[in-house]
Design a protein around this motif. Sequence first.
Motif, PDB file in Angstrom:
ATOM      1  N   UNK A  67       0.829  -1.199   0.000  1.00 20.89           N
ATOM      2  CA  UNK A  67       0.000   0.000   0.000  1.00 20.89           C
ATOM      3  C   UNK A  67       0.868   1.257   0.000  1.00 20.89           C
ATOM      4  N   UNK A  68       1.972   1.194   0.737  1.00 20.52           N
ATOM      5  CA  UNK A  68       2.855   2.363   0.783  1.00 20.52           C
ATOM      6  C   UNK A  68       3.428   2.641  -0.601  1.00 20.52           C
ATOM      7  N   UNK A  69       3.814   1.567  -1.301  1.00 18.35           N
ATOM      8  CA  UNK A  69       4.335   1.733  -2.657  1.00 18.35           C
ATOM      9  C   UNK A  69       3.296   2.415  -3.531  1.00 18.35           C
ATOM     10  N   UNK A  70       2.059   2.031  -3.331  1.00 19.74           N
ATOM     11  CA  UNK A  70       0.977   2.562  -4.145  1.00 19.74           C
ATOM     12  C   UNK A  70       0.783   4.068  -3.939  1.00 19.74           C
ATOM     13  N   UNK A  71       0.955   4.525  -2.730  1.00 15.01           N
ATOM     14  CA  UNK A  71       0.573   5.906  -2.442  1.00 15.01           C
ATOM     15  C   UNK A  71       1.717   6.872  -2.192  1.00 15.01           C
TER      16      UNK A  71
END
Lengths: 312, 276, 436
Positions: free
Chosen positions: A111-115
């Motif tokens: 999720x961190x990579x995504x945002x």
Amino acid sequence: MSTRTEAKPRVEPSARPRAVGRRGSLTHPARTGLLLVTPAVLFVAVFVLVPLGFALVISLTNWPLIGTVEFSGVKNYTAIVSDAAFAKSVLYTLLYTVIVTGPILVLGYALAVLVRRKRRGATLLRTMFFLPFVVGLSTLSFVTVLEAQPDSGAINIVLRSLGITDGTTAWLVDGPLATGLICVLVIWGVSGLTMMLLMAGMQAIPREFYESSELDGAGWWRQEWEITIPVLRPTIAMSVIISVVGSLLAFTQFYILTRGGPGTDTTTVVQYIYNRAFVQLQLGAATALSIVLVVVVGLVTAAQFWLLREKD
Amino acid sequence: MKLKNILYVVGGGGAFLVFAIPLLWALFRSIQPNDVIVAAPDRSTFFQLTWDNFRTLIEGPGNLMRAVGNSLVVAVSTAVLTAVLATFAGYGFARFRFRSGPLLFALVVVSMMIPFQAILTPLYLEMNVLRLTDSLLGLVLFYTTVNLPFGVFVMRNSFSSVPVELEDSAHVDGCGTLRMIGSVLRPLVTPGAATVALYAFLAAWTEFLGALTFLTKDELYTLPVALVNVQAGAYGEVNFGSLVAGSVIAMIPCIVLYVGLQRFYVTGLATGAVKG
Amino acid sequence: MLTRRKFLGLTAAASAAAAVPGCSSVLPEPDVQAAGFGQDATGTVQVWCRAATQTGLTDLVKKFNASQDRLTVELTPVLDAQYVTKLATAIRGRSVPDLVDIDDINSMLFIYRDAFTDLTEPLQSLDFRDKLSPGHLRLATKDDRAFGVPYLADNSMFWFNTELCDRAEVDPDEAIKSFDNLIDAARKLRKLGDDIYAWSFPANSPGALGFVVQPMIWAADTDLIKGPVGAQSGDIVGNDVVQQMLELHRQLWVDGLVPRANFSDDASRWGSDFRAGKIGIFPSNYAVVVSSSDEAFQKKVAPKLLSGPNGGAAFFDGGDNMCIPRGAQNASGAWEFVRFALDLPQQIDLPAGGYTPVRSDAATPEFAKKFPLATLPLERISEGYAPTTLSYNLLYNQPDGPWLQMFRRAVFDGELEAAMTEAQSNFDRILAQGQA
């Protein structure tokens, strides 16, 4: 304690070059400093340290429901060794911790990579992913109780319409099923925190780090693996430690969803201690168990710090 | 490049749904009548919506609105008290040198390691002696203590990053400590303080075990405890409709506060974690 | 400055404080034989009640306060699960309420440790004393002295759906003559339709299950516990009646005579299937069957006492006792309130709230007309029973307790012998711990 005595300069880890070398200074008199911190320290002393000391005292007694308190030495501690129910709760808690730690980290990382980049909609996504954590495990658990009901709960409705089951599963009355459900709930609801921590860390990595590997034509995965993760190591370590400690001390979701049942199949350590103290009313034994818990959590945390420390 | 965008949209969109749908579903459930919620789904009744669950909450037994009120009082008080004490202590630890400084700071940080669940029993006995059980004040003091270590940690970092020159020049102008914090340093530490307050509010709002243990008087129950009572059927048959509606009410302040004050929250977390 | 020295000092102070209450934990007993006890008292009376029976108490308190102006009762409802802890802590803190309306099965826990006032004399002066429920009184009696009085009853019965019974040609009075008869009746009822079941029991709610199943053992004059309070142990292994009870329920389950949902039924919606007309025989209480249904349905039900393997009759004497803790400030006012609670008008009105009176003379003709379905336990009041023990809660009311474990293992896993052996050792262990 005086404000005028000249003492040797104390080197603090976060000392600035212009650190005040002596105790106190005109701008920052020592007494004021003490005054400022006293309320907080007092709170901690009264509501954490004193009970801890008290716990030690109680654990050495037989503190019955009503009646005289008797000193009983280390009997409560030696009894722990042969306490099968306690051992069961410890194993269960460890199992639970092992199951959820990895997925929480992985999902949080994904999720961190995504945002992490300033793309369109990134803020919205970030808000959404963190929302379950903000709502809190207790509230989420209440809703889950409803949706885990046989026949009428959403989980069963979905499974039935997909043809996977006949929709009559009573999730909360079966140990493995309930555990699985709780694990999914926790991973879903807590990974947002990991995401936030990791994202902050990722955003702090300077672009230059990636430039040389980009010139080499390295793909996303290699960059991630060789640059981001190593640099992020302390943050990842912190995430894992927070997650593990939280899992070891899990209580709320288990209490709300299964009360530790059926029988003691989903009883965590904290739930077991709570039962000992507030249902079985054996306060001496319960505090002894609590002390053991504090020590174990401390050891596990220390071990993690050591294992995940900077190796260079 | 194209692939990356597709992955982003698909991955992001999918994840968004995974996170949003359960919460939206809870919202939907809260406006379904209780009978529909507890029965196997029937197409004819599924979409007959009603506000009854909320009405029962407000009017029915168990007085859940009072619990909401209690939770609000406790959470707000905790947030304010924690923020204030953490700010003072953070400033003191960051800027002032006094002999017991390092020891006291270590004490505060170490207490972060002590899970309150482990000291619950003796704490209960102690609070009883101090007449703080069955009291919202007692609960506030407890929650504040639980959130203080993290708060002090964050605020200390916050103050550390403020340039010393600012204080020096203010001091030359004859600025006392309180004014220093209140006006001079405030703009720079507000994000940190807001984060601490927010965290404390959320923790106090959803906290369950402490409230369950320290409150045994019906009219003092906070929302999570009241909802557990609803779930256990303490007020008669379990009313799942009330449970869901109560949960939705529990969610609202969290979401509103979080979304509204997002700026502070994210920055604060970053400050605390990265620079820590 | 918080030095190490000071910290140790604090700990020492705390432990000293901890030791002090241990010096004398028995509070002074109010003088119940003083002249004018229970009359002309003034002031406030602090009363605690269970959350489960809260509505009844709230009404009672309102009526009492309105009926006179010398005393004001202040009511504090306490969650059932926290009641014992809270009361025990209050006793240790030497700050107790004047009257506790306590779950009757918890009475002995406090009486055994001299926490309640001896009420034998004031009780004797009540003219209806011998009409009071012996089962409730027994739970508050130690060495022939009474330390509490009954207030309200919550009794378990067989509730027959007479409409279904007629259709299946089942005679309830015949059915309760033996377990074999019950099974026959059950089979006949089940044949009525796919969605009609013979029986329903909440197999995931230890308290409710114990409430309806235990009397089937008592009807044969035996129990799962044996021995006097303070020296009790389990009476399970070798107890044929217990075995027969488990076999009965196992058969009900295996032959599909009860709904599958019983497996996870935690009594959160107890009775919804019976009230929907889908169950023939339903062991339960008045509140679930009568208070929660409409008149039309009430005409179709008939209560019968629970019975054992070869007949007999028994029912669970659940409900509340009222006790005056030692150290109470206004014991006289408390007793006045108790007398009010036991007066006929108040007792007669109890079924309106789902409870049953505790005096058999409440079964007046008017009562029978108003609450026809509540007369049975009063007519047979001496057959009510509940086990007097220090560990009822831990044995029968906990999800991880031995009672529920034994039942589920025997009925759902079919391992009767193992379940009984396991329960015997757990019962023994828990009873021993409580008696230490």
